[in-house]
Design a protein around this motif. Structure first.
Motif, PDB file in Angstrom:
ATOM      1  N   SER B 290     -20.328  -4.023  40.290  1.00  0.00           N
ATOM      2  CA  SER B 290     -19.078  -3.287  40.087  1.00  0.00           C
ATOM      3  C   SER B 290     -18.995  -2.199  41.153  1.00  0.00           C
ATOM      4  O   SER B 290     -19.974  -1.493  41.413  1.00  0.00           O
ATOM      5  CB  SER B 290     -19.087  -2.653  38.689  1.00  0.00           C
ATOM      6  OG  SER B 290     -18.102  -1.648  38.619  1.00  0.00           O
ATOM      7  N   GLU B 299     -13.323  -0.590  32.745  1.00  0.00           N
ATOM      8  CA  GLU B 299     -12.544  -1.835  32.771  1.00  0.00           C
ATOM      9  C   GLU B 299     -12.177  -2.215  34.204  1.00  0.00           C
ATOM     10  O   GLU B 299     -13.045  -2.250  35.062  1.00  0.00           O
ATOM     11  CB  GLU B 299     -11.335  -1.722  31.841  1.00  0.00           C
ATOM     12  CG  GLU B 299     -11.808  -1.605  30.400  1.00  0.00           C
ATOM     13  CD  GLU B 299     -10.765  -1.138  29.424  1.00  0.00           C
ATOM     14  OE1 GLU B 299      -9.703  -0.650  29.841  1.00  0.00           O
ATOM     15  OE2 GLU B 299     -11.031  -1.267  28.220  1.00  0.00           O
ATOM     16  N   TYR B 324     -12.238 -16.623  30.541  1.00  0.00           N
ATOM     17  CA  TYR B 324     -13.430 -15.908  30.974  1.00  0.00           C
ATOM     18  C   TYR B 324     -13.085 -14.920  32.087  1.00  0.00           C
ATOM     19  O   TYR B 324     -12.262 -15.190  32.943  1.00  0.00           O
ATOM     20  CB  TYR B 324     -14.473 -16.904  31.489  1.00  0.00           C
ATOM     21  CG  TYR B 324     -15.754 -16.220  31.864  1.00  0.00           C
ATOM     22  CD1 TYR B 324     -16.588 -15.700  30.877  1.00  0.00           C
ATOM     23  CD2 TYR B 324     -16.111 -16.041  33.195  1.00  0.00           C
ATOM     24  CE1 TYR B 324     -17.742 -15.033  31.209  1.00  0.00           C
ATOM     25  CE2 TYR B 324     -17.274 -15.378  33.535  1.00  0.00           C
ATOM     26  CZ  TYR B 324     -18.081 -14.875  32.540  1.00  0.00           C
ATOM     27  OH  TYR B 324     -19.219 -14.201  32.860  1.00  0.00           O
ATOM     28  N   SER B 325     -13.717 -13.742  32.057  1.00  0.00           N
ATOM     29  CA  SER B 325     -13.600 -12.850  33.210  1.00  0.00           C
ATOM     30  C   SER B 325     -15.009 -12.451  33.648  1.00  0.00           C
ATOM     31  O   SER B 325     -15.922 -12.364  32.831  1.00  0.00           O
ATOM     32  CB  SER B 325     -12.773 -11.615  32.858  1.00  0.00           C
ATOM     33  OG  SER B 325     -13.319 -10.967  31.735  1.00  0.00           O
ATOM     34  N   THR B 326     -15.179 -12.251  34.950  1.00  0.00           N
ATOM     35  CA  THR B 326     -16.498 -11.970  35.531  1.00  0.00           C
ATOM     36  C   THR B 326     -17.164 -10.770  34.869  1.00  0.00           C
ATOM     37  O   THR B 326     -16.524  -9.743  34.629  1.00  0.00           O
ATOM     38  CB  THR B 326     -16.350 -11.705  37.037  1.00  0.00           C
ATOM     39  OG1 THR B 326     -15.822 -12.872  37.637  1.00  0.00           O
ATOM     40  CG2 THR B 326     -17.689 -11.376  37.684  1.00  0.00           C
ATOM     41  N   GLN B 327     -18.465 -10.901  34.591  1.00  0.00           N
ATOM     42  CA  GLN B 327     -19.256  -9.784  34.084  1.00  0.00           C
ATOM     43  C   GLN B 327     -19.886  -9.088  35.297  1.00  0.00           C
ATOM     44  O   GLN B 327     -20.843  -9.598  35.872  1.00  0.00           O
ATOM     45  CB  GLN B 327     -20.339 -10.292  33.125  1.00  0.00           C
ATOM     46  CG  GLN B 327     -19.786 -11.056  31.932  1.00  0.00           C
ATOM     47  CD  GLN B 327     -18.885 -10.201  31.075  1.00  0.00           C
ATOM     48  OE1 GLN B 327     -19.251  -9.122  30.628  1.00  0.00           O
ATOM     49  NE2 GLN B 327     -17.651 -10.660  30.870  1.00  0.00           N
ATOM     50  N   ASN B 329     -21.848  -6.691  35.754  1.00  0.00           N
ATOM     51  CA  ASN B 329     -23.241  -6.249  35.692  1.00  0.00           C
ATOM     52  C   ASN B 329     -24.231  -7.377  35.930  1.00  0.00           C
ATOM     53  O   ASN B 329     -25.410  -7.114  36.178  1.00  0.00           O
ATOM     54  CB  ASN B 329     -23.533  -5.575  34.357  1.00  0.00           C
ATOM     55  CG  ASN B 329     -22.920  -4.189  34.297  1.00  0.00           C
ATOM     56  OD1 ASN B 329     -22.677  -3.571  35.336  1.00  0.00           O
ATOM     57  ND2 ASN B 329     -22.651  -3.715  33.104  1.00  0.00           N
ATOM     58  N   GLU B 331     -24.266 -12.058  36.368  1.00  0.00           N
ATOM     59  CA  GLU B 331     -24.047 -13.412  35.879  1.00  0.00           C
ATOM     60  C   GLU B 331     -24.463 -14.419  36.940  1.00  0.00           C
ATOM     61  O   GLU B 331     -24.487 -14.120  38.130  1.00  0.00           O
ATOM     62  CB  GLU B 331     -22.580 -13.634  35.493  1.00  0.00           C
ATOM     63  CG  GLU B 331     -21.605 -13.459  36.637  1.00  0.00           C
ATOM     64  CD  GLU B 331     -20.176 -13.882  36.299  1.00  0.00           C
ATOM     65  OE1 GLU B 331     -19.725 -13.589  35.185  1.00  0.00           O
ATOM     66  OE2 GLU B 331     -19.536 -14.508  37.164  1.00  0.00           O
ATOM     67  N   ASP B 365     -26.271 -15.361  31.846  1.00  0.00           N
ATOM     68  CA  ASP B 365     -26.691 -14.021  32.245  1.00  0.00           C
ATOM     69  C   ASP B 365     -27.775 -14.144  33.319  1.00  0.00           C
ATOM     70  O   ASP B 365     -28.394 -15.202  33.473  1.00  0.00           O
ATOM     71  CB  ASP B 365     -27.250 -13.290  31.017  1.00  0.00           C
ATOM     72  CG  ASP B 365     -27.242 -11.779  31.187  1.00  0.00           C
ATOM     73  OD1 ASP B 365     -26.864 -11.305  32.276  1.00  0.00           O
ATOM     74  OD2 ASP B 365     -27.610 -11.071  30.225  1.00  0.00           O
ATOM     75  N   PHE B 399     -22.871 -17.190  28.680  1.00  0.00           N
ATOM     76  CA  PHE B 399     -21.640 -16.422  28.428  1.00  0.00           C
ATOM     77  C   PHE B 399     -20.464 -17.366  28.178  1.00  0.00           C
ATOM     78  O   PHE B 399     -19.597 -17.103  27.365  1.00  0.00           O
ATOM     79  CB  PHE B 399     -21.286 -15.553  29.635  1.00  0.00           C
ATOM     80  CG  PHE B 399     -22.213 -14.396  29.884  1.00  0.00           C
ATOM     81  CD1 PHE B 399     -22.923 -13.799  28.856  1.00  0.00           C
ATOM     82  CD2 PHE B 399     -22.361 -13.888  31.177  1.00  0.00           C
ATOM     83  CE1 PHE B 399     -23.766 -12.718  29.092  1.00  0.00           C
ATOM     84  CE2 PHE B 399     -23.190 -12.803  31.423  1.00  0.00           C
ATOM     85  CZ  PHE B 399     -23.891 -12.222  30.384  1.00  0.00           C
ATOM     86  N   THR B 430     -19.973 -10.785  24.165  1.00  0.00           N
ATOM     87  CA  THR B 430     -20.112 -10.259  25.521  1.00  0.00           C
ATOM     88  C   THR B 430     -18.758 -10.110  26.211  1.00  0.00           C
ATOM     89  O   THR B 430     -18.455  -9.075  26.796  1.00  0.00           O
ATOM     90  CB  THR B 430     -20.988 -11.210  26.374  1.00  0.00           C
ATOM     91  OG1 THR B 430     -22.226 -11.399  25.706  1.00  0.00           O
ATOM     92  CG2 THR B 430     -21.220 -10.642  27.763  1.00  0.00           C
ATOM     93  N   ILE B 431     -17.936 -11.170  26.138  1.00  0.00           N
ATOM     94  CA  ILE B 431     -16.714 -11.193  26.951  1.00  0.00           C
ATOM     95  C   ILE B 431     -15.660 -10.230  26.421  1.00  0.00           C
ATOM     96  O   ILE B 431     -14.975  -9.560  27.184  1.00  0.00           O
ATOM     97  CB  ILE B 431     -16.155 -12.631  27.050  1.00  0.00           C
ATOM     98  CG1 ILE B 431     -17.219 -13.562  27.655  1.00  0.00           C
ATOM     99  CG2 ILE B 431     -14.892 -12.668  27.894  1.00  0.00           C
ATOM    100  CD1 ILE B 431     -16.916 -15.026  27.500  1.00  0.00           C
TER     101      ILE B 431
END
Lengths: 164, 573
Positions: B290, B299, B324-327, B329, B331, B365, B399, B430-431
């Motif tokens: 991020s 966010e 789905y949206s990218t994590q 932290n 993946e 993850d 995920f 998670t998501i």
């Protein structure tokens, strides 16, 4: 003095000629499927009309429109000499998917990649599909958003109007 | 005297001609959009007067104008959210000129001042863009310069401050300054002998840095945070390979729980394409990547970079509930897709050919190993280096997984059919951040049938069914009902009648008949009428909207349940 007036007359003529050459294609550089940079203002089709259509892999009406256009494309090219440029507005998540997607579907159009929507923004495209028809001089003569079964027929009528 | 008169006439006509050509060469274009919704109370789906709280009407609108004269262009966008539609961030409330810019580009040199949208490579270290339908805009107010010394070479530099809703751009400490450079070299385009070579190569590199003053009470914050990336694209005939690696130095933030670990991301793909067959494999690793111009931002606020989610994007209403949206932290993702057209005039291809698509997406993850801090093992503790992570390590924690298969077929001159089967695994905890919510394992069947009545008139019918792993009999504990708002089986149907290319009317219903919580077994019905003429679109919709997530191009927005009438008007010229 004569020289000066000649220059002025030439300048006057040149400016008027320039005025007539202006097309509606924006000065925006995007890439094609080979990764080459293409300045959109240089797109043309040897004086024949051409279509610029915006789509995305995730847009199902766009895929339907492209399927329908690909079925009639050979006939259209033969009868009118039209060319279709198909601009994908998919972002970088899909960039490597576009070529296999387009080839896998068997679409015969020339594909351009508008990865950060630079072209879509400058042509005021908010929702795909959005289709523009240009005459041989690069002037927009018709545009349309959305796709429903049979809508390609209206586009063809517009192409015929230019050719005839 | 005559000469002077002649000269004057010539000058006047030349100036007039110039003015005329000035006007003829000038172009103005623009677009407008208004999205308005009138909200009703609807106790059936839990919308009471107290929830609407006096907000009967939401209106989002914008107007955009661009002026072009040769190599010069300038533009602005006016936005108004009075009040924002429900689901949009309340900080958007207000109106004003959100965006303006002026630019000169002669093909070799280009300069833009004002609000800038641009992207370096895949966006792993820098991407500014705008997504109206989500209320997302991270444009950079500052300057941009582009230099193209020869064909195939592009050098870019940008700097500025990012848009943050309506916050002022004055010097303050709420968000930092972003600056970056990027170089791109297409080897085939720049070396003339290689123009038609079957082998193609291009390379690129970017460097981005943000400056934000340290005013944290607890931690020493790095004031300058750098990120860099390198990319290579190769292709040989039908094969193509591309990869980009990005690295970010220590950048403790609210997103990564204030750890000082470096971040990294890798995005690679391999593809094969020939007429009628396309295969593509994509892999991705994201670890603590991020990158925002304010370390307190949450966010998708103030994102400097873009971490593309590579999974398949569903747009049909039932599978789209689980986007789905990218994590950011961490993946590990893989995506594999095959598109194949069975040729026409064969046994399976029939008269028109049959298009098949297979897709496999999975996101797990990353593996995080604890580190020793002051002699004791520690995992992801604020103020530490956080953890170590093996580059190729994949955790067992899934995920998201999506396996789907699609058949597209024109059956006859008048009938077209699309059918799709989807198997989804979605880790809601998670998501969506519903801690403790059970994961979704769903199977979805979808059919889209179009019948052409006449050359211009058609009827389209969509049928969908979703089987959830959580059935009607599942025991939901008191206080946990919120996690089950869209669980259980669903069915959905849509009927649309269109007169191409101008008119359409559609009715649709979505029914959560298998929800384990009886009061959530609701119908969500809508009726829409639309009119499209050239670049103008008007659409009126009445009915119920279910709670869900709307995603466009990787960014998602949660839409609360609502009931009422909405109107959308879009036009461009």
């Amino acid at each position: 003095m004569k020289k000066l007036s000649t220059i002025l007359i030439l300048a006057f003529l040149a400016l008027n000629v320039m005025a007539q050459e202006k097309s509606d294609l924006p000065n925006v550089t995007i890439k094609n499927l080979n990764g080459e940079s293409i300045n959109v203002s240089e797109l043309s089709n040897d004086g024949n009309p051409f279509v610029l259509t915006f789509w995305a892999t995730w847009c199902s009406p766009c895929v339907k429109e492209h399927n329908a256009l690909s079925e009639v494309y050979d006939d259209w090219v033969e009868e009118t000499g039209v060319k279709i440029y198909s601009v994908s507005i998919d972002d970088s998540r899909s960039t490597p998917k576009i070529k296999p997607f387009v080839e896998g579907k068997g679409w015969p159009f020339e594909i351009l990649l508008d990865v950060n929507k630079d072209l879509a923004r400058s042509m005021n495209v908010s929702v795909p599909p959005h289709t523009f028809l240009f005459d041989g001089d690069g002037k927009i003569v018709y545009q349309h958003t959305g796709y429903f079964e049979g809508a390609e027929e209206e586009l063809y009528q517009e192409i015929l109007k230019i050719v005839k | 005297m005559k000469r002077i008169l002649l000269l004057t006439i010539l000058i006047v006509s030349a100036v007039g001609g110039y003015a005329q050509s000035f006007l003829q060469n000038s172009q103005v274009n623009g677009s407008f959009q208004i999205d308005a919704q009138y909200y009703n109370t609807d106790e059936g789906i839990g919308i009471y007067d107290s929830l609407i709280n006096g907000k009967r009407l939401g209106v989002n609108g914008f107007g955009k104008l661009t002026y072009t004269l040769g190599d010069f262009s300038a533009g602005m966008r006016f936005e108004a959210y009075e009040t924002p539609l429900s689901g949009f961030d309340s900080r958007l409330e207000g109106c004003g000129i959100a965006n303006y810019w002026a630019s000169y580009d002669n093909g070799t040199i280009g300069v833009t001042v004002g609000d800038i949208y641009d992207q370096f490579g895949n966006g792993l270290v820098f991407r500014t863009y705008e997504e109206w339908s989500l209320g997302f805009d991270n444009s950079l107010r500052g300057m941009r310069a582009v230099y193209r010394p020869t064909q195939g070479v592009t050098l870019k530099g940008v700097y500025g401050k990012q848009r943050y809703y309506w916050a002022s751009y004055d010097a303050d400490q709420s968000r930092g300054i972003v600056r970056g450079i990027d170089g791109d070299w297409d080897i085939n385009q720049s070396i003339s002998g290689l123009n038609d070579s079957k082998f193609r190569a291009s390379v690129g590199a970017s460097f981005v840095s943000k400056y934000q003053k340290d005013n944290d009470l607890f931690y020493y914050m790095p004031e300058n945070v750098a990120a860099y990336a390198g990319r290579v694209n190769l292709s040989m005939g039908r094969f193509a390979f591309s990869t980009e690696y990005a690295h970010k130095i220590n950048n403790p933030s609210a997103i990564n729980n204030m750890i000082y670990k470096d971040g990294e991301a890798l995005l690679s793909s391999l593809s094969y394409a020939q007429k009628g067959l396309g295969i593509v494999l994509q892999v991705k690793r994201v670890d603590n990547m991020s990158f925002k111009s304010d370390y307190n931002a949450k966010e998708s606020d103030l994102d400097i970079n873009f971490l593309p989610p590579i999974n398949f994007t569903h747009t049909h209403s039932l599978p789209a509930m689980y986007s789905y949206s990218t994590q950011p932290n961490g993946e590990m993702a893989v995506q594999f897709q095959v598109n194949y057209t069975i040729p026409k005039k064969t046994l399976l291809g029939g008269k028109y050919g049959t298009k098949l698509a297979f897709n496999y997406s999975q996101v797990n993850d990353i593996v995080r190993d604890s580190i020793i801090v002051n002699g004791v093992p520690s995992l992801n503790q604020s103020g530490t280096l956080g953890y170590t992570s093996p580059f190729f390590g994949v955790s067992d924690h899934i995920f998201y997984r999506d396996i789907n298969f699609e058949i597209e077929k024109r059956i006859s001159k008048d009938w077209r059919l699309v059918v799709m089967y989807i198997n989804l695994l979605y880790d809601m905890a998670t998501i969506e951040g519903h801690v403790g919510a059970p994961e979704v394992r769903a199977n979805i069947a979808f059919a889209d049938i179009t019948y052409k009545i006449t050359a211009r008139q058609s009827i389209r019918c969509e049928l969908q069914h979703l089987w959830d792993n959580i059935g009607k009999d599942y025991v939901v504990h008191e206080g946990e009902e919120k996690d089950f708002q869209k669980r259980g089986n669903w069915m959905a149907a849509l009927l649309e009648y269109a007169i191409a290319p101008k008119w359409f009317v559609s009715v649709a219903d979505k029914y959560n008949y298998g929800n384990p919580v009886a009061e959530y077994r609701d119908h969500y019905y809508t009726v829409s009428v639309g009119f499209i003429k050239d670049a103008t679109r008007i659409m009126l919709t009445g009915g119920r909207q279910s709670e869900g997530v709307v995603c466009v191009g990787g960014v998602c927005r949660t839409v609360p349940a609502s009931s009422g009438v909405s109107l959308t008007v879009t036009t461009s010229f």
